[in-house]
Design an enzyme around this catalytic site. Structure first.
Site, PDB file in Angstrom:
ATOM      1  N   ASP A  12       0.863  -1.191   0.000  1.00  0.00           N
ATOM      2  CA  ASP A  12       0.000   0.000   0.000  1.00  0.00           C
ATOM      3  C   ASP A  12       0.904   1.246   0.000  1.00  0.00           C
ATOM      4  O   ASP A  12       1.710   1.415   0.929  1.00  0.00           O
ATOM      5  CB  ASP A  12      -0.884  -0.043   1.265  1.00  0.00           C
ATOM      6  CG  ASP A  12      -1.800   1.174   1.376  1.00  0.00           C
ATOM      7  OD1 ASP A  12      -1.664   2.112   0.558  1.00  0.00           O
ATOM      8  OD2 ASP A  12      -2.640   1.173   2.287  1.00  0.00           O
ATOM      9  N   GLU A  57      30.025   6.408   5.082  1.00  0.00           N
ATOM     10  CA  GLU A  57      30.061   4.971   5.325  1.00  0.00           C
ATOM     11  C   GLU A  57      29.877   4.234   4.003  1.00  0.00           C
ATOM     12  O   GLU A  57      29.559   3.062   3.971  1.00  0.00           O
ATOM     13  CB  GLU A  57      29.022   4.562   6.356  1.00  0.00           C
ATOM     14  CG  GLU A  57      27.611   5.006   6.050  1.00  0.00           C
ATOM     15  CD  GLU A  57      26.625   4.537   7.097  1.00  0.00           C
ATOM     16  OE1 GLU A  57      26.580   3.329   7.349  1.00  0.00           O
ATOM     17  OE2 GLU A  57      25.898   5.382   7.659  1.00  0.00           O
ATOM     18  N   CYS A  83      26.166   6.771  10.463  1.00  0.00           N
ATOM     19  CA  CYS A  83      25.636   8.109  10.119  1.00  0.00           C
ATOM     20  C   CYS A  83      26.224   9.227  10.975  1.00  0.00           C
ATOM     21  O   CYS A  83      25.863  10.394  10.789  1.00  0.00           O
ATOM     22  CB  CYS A  83      24.119   8.125  10.248  1.00  0.00           C
ATOM     23  SG  CYS A  83      23.323   6.984   9.135  1.00  0.00           S
ATOM     24  N   SER A 133      16.776  -1.406  15.344  1.00  0.00           N
ATOM     25  CA  SER A 133      17.568  -0.183  15.100  1.00  0.00           C
ATOM     26  C   SER A 133      16.792   1.070  15.526  1.00  0.00           C
ATOM     27  O   SER A 133      17.373   2.040  16.007  1.00  0.00           O
ATOM     28  CB  SER A 133      17.996  -0.082  13.627  1.00  0.00           C
ATOM     29  OG  SER A 133      16.910   0.289  12.790  1.00  0.00           O
ATOM     30  N   HIS A 187      18.654  13.081  13.287  1.00  0.00           N
ATOM     31  CA  HIS A 187      19.068  12.244  12.156  1.00  0.00           C
ATOM     32  C   HIS A 187      17.786  11.687  11.522  1.00  0.00           C
ATOM     33  O   HIS A 187      16.887  11.234  12.236  1.00  0.00           O
ATOM     34  CB  HIS A 187      19.979  11.116  12.654  1.00  0.00           C
ATOM     35  CG  HIS A 187      20.183  10.041  11.630  1.00  0.00           C
ATOM     36  ND1 HIS A 187      20.616  10.326  10.349  1.00  0.00           N
ATOM     37  CD2 HIS A 187      19.997   8.696  11.670  1.00  0.00           C
ATOM     38  CE1 HIS A 187      20.686   9.198   9.660  1.00  0.00           C
ATOM     39  NE2 HIS A 187      20.314   8.196  10.435  1.00  0.00           N
ATOM     40  N   LYS A 204       9.070   9.989  15.597  1.00  0.00           N
ATOM     41  CA  LYS A 204       9.221   9.090  16.753  1.00  0.00           C
ATOM     42  C   LYS A 204      10.203   9.696  17.751  1.00  0.00           C
ATOM     43  O   LYS A 204      10.006   9.634  18.962  1.00  0.00           O
ATOM     44  CB  LYS A 204       9.760   7.726  16.295  1.00  0.00           C
ATOM     45  CG  LYS A 204       8.782   6.865  15.511  1.00  0.00           C
ATOM     46  CD  LYS A 204       9.489   5.568  15.092  1.00  0.00           C
ATOM     47  CE  LYS A 204       8.708   4.772  14.077  1.00  0.00           C
ATOM     48  NZ  LYS A 204       7.492   4.154  14.573  1.00  0.00           N
ATOM     49  N   ASN A 208      17.303   8.515   2.772  1.00  0.00           N
ATOM     50  CA  ASN A 208      18.383   8.504   3.764  1.00  0.00           C
ATOM     51  C   ASN A 208      19.709   8.753   3.060  1.00  0.00           C
ATOM     52  O   ASN A 208      20.065   8.024   2.132  1.00  0.00           O
ATOM     53  CB  ASN A 208      18.415   7.152   4.488  1.00  0.00           C
ATOM     54  CG  ASN A 208      19.300   7.198   5.737  1.00  0.00           C
ATOM     55  OD1 ASN A 208      19.900   8.243   6.061  1.00  0.00           O
ATOM     56  ND2 ASN A 208      19.385   6.083   6.444  1.00  0.00           N
TER      57      ASN A 208
HETATM   58  P1  HMG Z   1       8.778  -2.507   7.882  1.00  0.00           P
HETATM   59  O1  HMG Z   1       8.784  -3.617   8.880  1.00  0.00           O
HETATM   60  O2  HMG Z   1       8.620  -2.897   6.457  1.00  0.00           O
HETATM   61  O3  HMG Z   1       7.656  -1.444   8.178  1.00  0.00           O
HETATM   62  O4  HMG Z   1      10.147  -1.715   8.008  1.00  0.00           O
HETATM   63  P2  HMG Z   1       6.588  -1.392   9.362  1.00  0.00           P
HETATM   64  O5  HMG Z   1       5.675  -2.554   9.282  1.00  0.00           O
HETATM   65  O6  HMG Z   1       7.278  -1.116  10.654  1.00  0.00           O
HETATM   66  O7  HMG Z   1       5.782  -0.109   8.879  1.00  0.00           O
HETATM   67  C1  HMG Z   1       6.395   1.151   8.853  1.00  0.00           C
HETATM   68  C2  HMG Z   1       5.373   2.182   9.289  1.00  0.00           C
HETATM   69  O8  HMG Z   1       4.337   2.250   8.304  1.00  0.00           O
HETATM   70  C3  HMG Z   1       4.664   1.828  10.604  1.00  0.00           C
HETATM   71  O9  HMG Z   1       4.465   3.049  11.293  1.00  0.00           O
HETATM   72  C4  HMG Z   1       3.330   1.252  10.139  1.00  0.00           C
HETATM   73  O10 HMG Z   1       2.295   1.365  11.100  1.00  0.00           O
HETATM   74  C5  HMG Z   1       3.068   2.119   8.927  1.00  0.00           C
HETATM   75  P3  HMG Z   1       4.775   3.135  12.892  1.00  0.00           P
HETATM   76  O11 HMG Z   1       3.852   2.169  13.524  1.00  0.00           O
HETATM   77  O12 HMG Z   1       6.204   2.732  13.047  1.00  0.00           O
HETATM   78  O13 HMG Z   1       4.524   4.550  13.214  1.00  0.00           O
HETATM   79  N1  HMG Z   1       2.142   1.521   7.942  1.00  0.00           N
HETATM   80  C6  HMG Z   1       1.179   2.222   7.318  1.00  0.00           C
HETATM   81  N2  HMG Z   1       0.790   3.502   7.422  1.00  0.00           N
HETATM   82  C7  HMG Z   1      -0.248   3.940   6.617  1.00  0.00           C
HETATM   83  N3  HMG Z   1      -0.893   3.106   5.762  1.00  0.00           N
HETATM   84  C8  HMG Z   1      -0.539   1.808   5.635  1.00  0.00           C
HETATM   85  C9  HMG Z   1       0.543   1.316   6.422  1.00  0.00           C
HETATM   86  N4  HMG Z   1       1.156   0.113   6.547  1.00  0.00           N
HETATM   87  C10 HMG Z   1       2.142   0.266   7.475  1.00  0.00           C
HETATM   88  N5  HMG Z   1      -1.180   1.021   4.775  1.00  0.00           N
HETATM   89  C11 HMG Z   1      11.849  -0.202   8.701  1.00  0.00           C
HETATM   90  C12 HMG Z   1      10.364  -0.371   8.384  1.00  0.00           C
HETATM   91  C13 HMG Z   1      12.125   1.243   8.994  1.00  0.00           C
HETATM   92  C14 HMG Z   1      12.211  -1.052   9.922  1.00  0.00           C
HETATM   93  C15 HMG Z   1      12.676  -0.693   7.451  1.00  0.00           C
HETATM   94  O14 HMG Z   1      12.417   0.147   6.365  1.00  0.00           O
HETATM   95  C16 HMG Z   1      14.177  -0.742   7.698  1.00  0.00           C
HETATM   96  O15 HMG Z   1      14.696  -1.744   8.165  1.00  0.00           O
HETATM   97  N6  HMG Z   1      14.942   0.374   7.363  1.00  0.00           N
HETATM   98  C17 HMG Z   1      16.398   0.421   7.575  1.00  0.00           C
HETATM   99  C18 HMG Z   1      16.784   0.649   9.022  1.00  0.00           C
HETATM  100  C19 HMG Z   1      16.456   2.049   9.514  1.00  0.00           C
HETATM  101  O16 HMG Z   1      16.223   2.967   8.752  1.00  0.00           O
HETATM  102  N7  HMG Z   1      16.482   2.247  10.852  1.00  0.00           N
HETATM  103  C20 HMG Z   1      16.229   3.542  11.440  1.00  0.00           C
HETATM  104  C21 HMG Z   1      16.903   3.709  12.798  1.00  0.00           C
HETATM  105  S1  HMG Z   1      18.658   3.335  12.739  1.00  0.00           S
HETATM  106  C22 HMG Z   1      19.351   4.709  11.912  1.00  0.00           C
HETATM  107  O17 HMG Z   1      18.735   5.709  11.762  1.00  0.00           O
HETATM  108  C23 HMG Z   1      20.743   4.556  11.391  1.00  0.00           C
HETATM  109  C24 HMG Z   1      20.859   4.412   9.885  1.00  0.00           C
HETATM  110  O18 HMG Z   1      20.631   5.651   9.254  1.00  0.00           O
HETATM  111  C25 HMG Z   1      22.237   3.849   9.508  1.00  0.00           C
HETATM  112  C26 HMG Z   1      23.484   4.543  10.035  1.00  0.00           C
HETATM  113  O19 HMG Z   1      23.584   5.000  11.160  1.00  0.00           O
HETATM  114  O20 HMG Z   1      24.447   4.498   9.273  1.00  0.00           O
HETATM  115  C27 HMG Z   1      19.842   3.438   9.328  1.00  0.00           C
END
Ligand code: HMG
Length: 422
Positions: free
Chosen positions: A29, A81, A113, A206, A238, A247, A291
């Site tokens: 979606d 990185e 990051c 994460s 970040h 969040k 990102n």
């Molecule tokens: P996911 O499991 O596919 O997504 O992965 P989800 O099921 O958690 O859904 C995401 C959000 O969409 C949720 O919102 C859902 O409710 C919502 P939340 O509950 O969290 O507020 N949702 C919807 N909303 C509206 N309509 C819908 C619908 N369906 C779902 N139909 C995840 C998400 C971010 C985990 C994934 O993309 C990922 O693994 N990303 C990479 C890791 C990342 O970005 N981590 C962030 C923190 S760590 C960081 O920032 C460091 C980093 O930059 C690296 C560095 O330091 O070098 C990553």
């Protein structure tokens, strides 16, 4: 001594993809990406746009837009990185491509990051030391975030660079140097082993690591300075994806009040309003770029400086940097009253408007090509193949040496050692 930013600029790859189209192709979606993650578009790097190219573009734009004399630059640090070599830093390639003076120190910094924030700290300390009077530091955050097609991390990819000029005559931002807020803890939330072009992430873990680090760094800052977040004009975080900043801000406010928000409560409504006022107006570029790891926080800073109301310039803003693995820092700064006037001369929206939209098939081809761009003696990095028209280009690795072009004509090719050339 006043220390801060005298210039800030950014670069993005030529191409982008709409999250709407990506979601449909993945049978997801679109609201999940657009509302759930807060992302509208995502920058996509071609094989000819590596970390060096993006960094050189951002820095060249800064030097031109803010009319900086190159001979004043005595330090170039690249936080990344997505480095291109285990030994040779991106910084020295950029130094060469920009024709910077040889009386200059160049190096690269890594902690996920957090790298560019580490560079910023080094620049502040270097200027404060008084060892190089009148000299300025170029700090560049440059990265390509890649998780791969079909992964959970895919909608949180992106690519781009932010360049900042740090000096003792700031005109945009002045850093507060009265204390510090730092936090570190070994966690396996996100990493990229040497053998992989793509990052591994324990996504939901994460998010929790990031939020714990935010509270840790903020607590460390308040202990060190006595300052509280309620007095801040804006709070920047970040931004791996826009919803993460949401969040983060709510967690910060929960920490301040000492209790979680209850669903549908007036306190939660107030917190949401506060997010709408102090955080979300600065996240437009992040929502369209994705990102960019080390630069994501500073993309939000650039937008904030561009839009800042000079009436609020007597109040601090905060900057929260998180690097997975993990380390984090909370710092504060002031936006200077004339900053928005200097920024208005360079409407950054134009950079985004100039991008080319890709279909999902074109994006997948580019992702695959970029994954092979560092192979020795391949033809993958031909700009004509990918339709890339840019001032700086990566032309592939030949005879184990990276080749770059500047201004479409002059080919800058790192010298092959004489023993091999003979
Ligand atoms: P996911 O499991 O596919 O997504 O992965 P989800 O099921 O958690 O859904 C995401 C959000 O969409 C949720 O919102 C859902 O409710 C919502 P939340 O509950 O969290 O507020 N949702 C919807 N909303 C509206 N309509 C819908 C619908 N369906 C779902 N139909 C995840 C998400 C971010 C985990 C994934 O993309 C990922 O693994 N990303 C990479 C890791 C990342 O970005 N981590 C962030 C923190 S760590 C960081 O920032 C460091 C980093 O930059 C690296 C560095 O330091 O070098 C990553």
């Amino acid at each position: 001594m006043r220390i801060g930013l005298e210039g800030i600029s950014f670069s993005v790859p030529q191409s982008y993809i709409e999250m709407n189209a990506l979601a449909k192709a993945r049978n997801v979606d679109p609201l999940k990406y657009i509302k759930g993650l807060g992302q509208v578009e995502m920058s996509v790097a071609s094989p000819c746009e590596d970390t060096v190219v993006l960094a050189a573009e951002a820095a060249a734009s800064l030097l031109a837009n803010f009319n900086i004399d190159k001979s004043s630059i005595g330090l170039v640090i690249v936080g990344t990185e997505s480095s291109v070599d285990q030994s040779k830093p991106v910084a020295v390639f950029v130094h060469h491509l920009l024709g910077l003076p040889q009386a200059c120190r160049t190096f690269e910094v890594k902690h996920a990051c957090y790298g560019a924030m580490a560079g910023l700290n080094m620049a502040i300390n270097w200027i404060q030391s008084g060892r190089a009077p009148g000299k300025k530091a170029l700090i560049i955050a440059s990265d390509i975030a890649r998780y791969g097609a079909g992964t959970a991390g895919e909608p949180t990819q992106g690519a781009g660079s932010v360049a900042m000029l740090v000096s003792d005559s700031p005109t945009l931002i002045e850093f507060n140097l009265k204390g510090e807020g730092v936090y570190s803890k070994q966690v396996m939330d996100f990493w990229r082993p040497n053998y992989s072009k793509e990052a591994f992430a324990d996504g939901h873990f994460s998010i929790n690591c990031y939020l714990d680090a935010l509270v840790g760094a903020y607590e460390s800052y308040t202990k060190s300075t006595g300052d509280k977040s309620k007095n801040l004009a804006a709070c920047l975080y970040h931004v791996p994806f826009v919803k993460m900043a949401h969040k983060a801000h709510l967690r910060l406010l929960e920490f301040e009040r000492g209790a979680p928000f209850e669903k549908d409560s007036p306190a939660l409504k107030e917190a949401q309003d506060d997010y709408a006022k102090r955080v979300s107006p600065h996240l437009d570029i992040n929502a369209k770029v994705g990102n960019i790891y080390t630069g994501s926080l500073f993309l939000a800073l650039l937008k904030l400086v561009e839009d800042f109301d000079p009436k609020a310039s007597n109040r601090d803003i905060s900057l929260f940097s998180y690097g997975s693995g993990c380390t984090a820092e909370w710092m504060t700064a002031k936006v200077l009253p004339e900053a928005h006037l200097r920024m208005k001369k360079h409407p950054y929206q134009k950079v985004l408007e100039g991008r080319v939209r890709l279909t999902v098939e074109q994006y997948e081809r580019m992702l695959e090509g970029a994954g092979k761009a560092d192979q020795n003696d391949s033809n993958i990095c031909n700009p004509a193949t990918w339709g890339i028209k840019k001032n700086f280009l990566y032309l592939g690795t030949h005879n184990n040496v990276r080749n770059y072009a500047v201004d479409g004509e002059v080919i800058i090719r790192a010298e092959v050692p004489k023993s091999e050339a003979a």
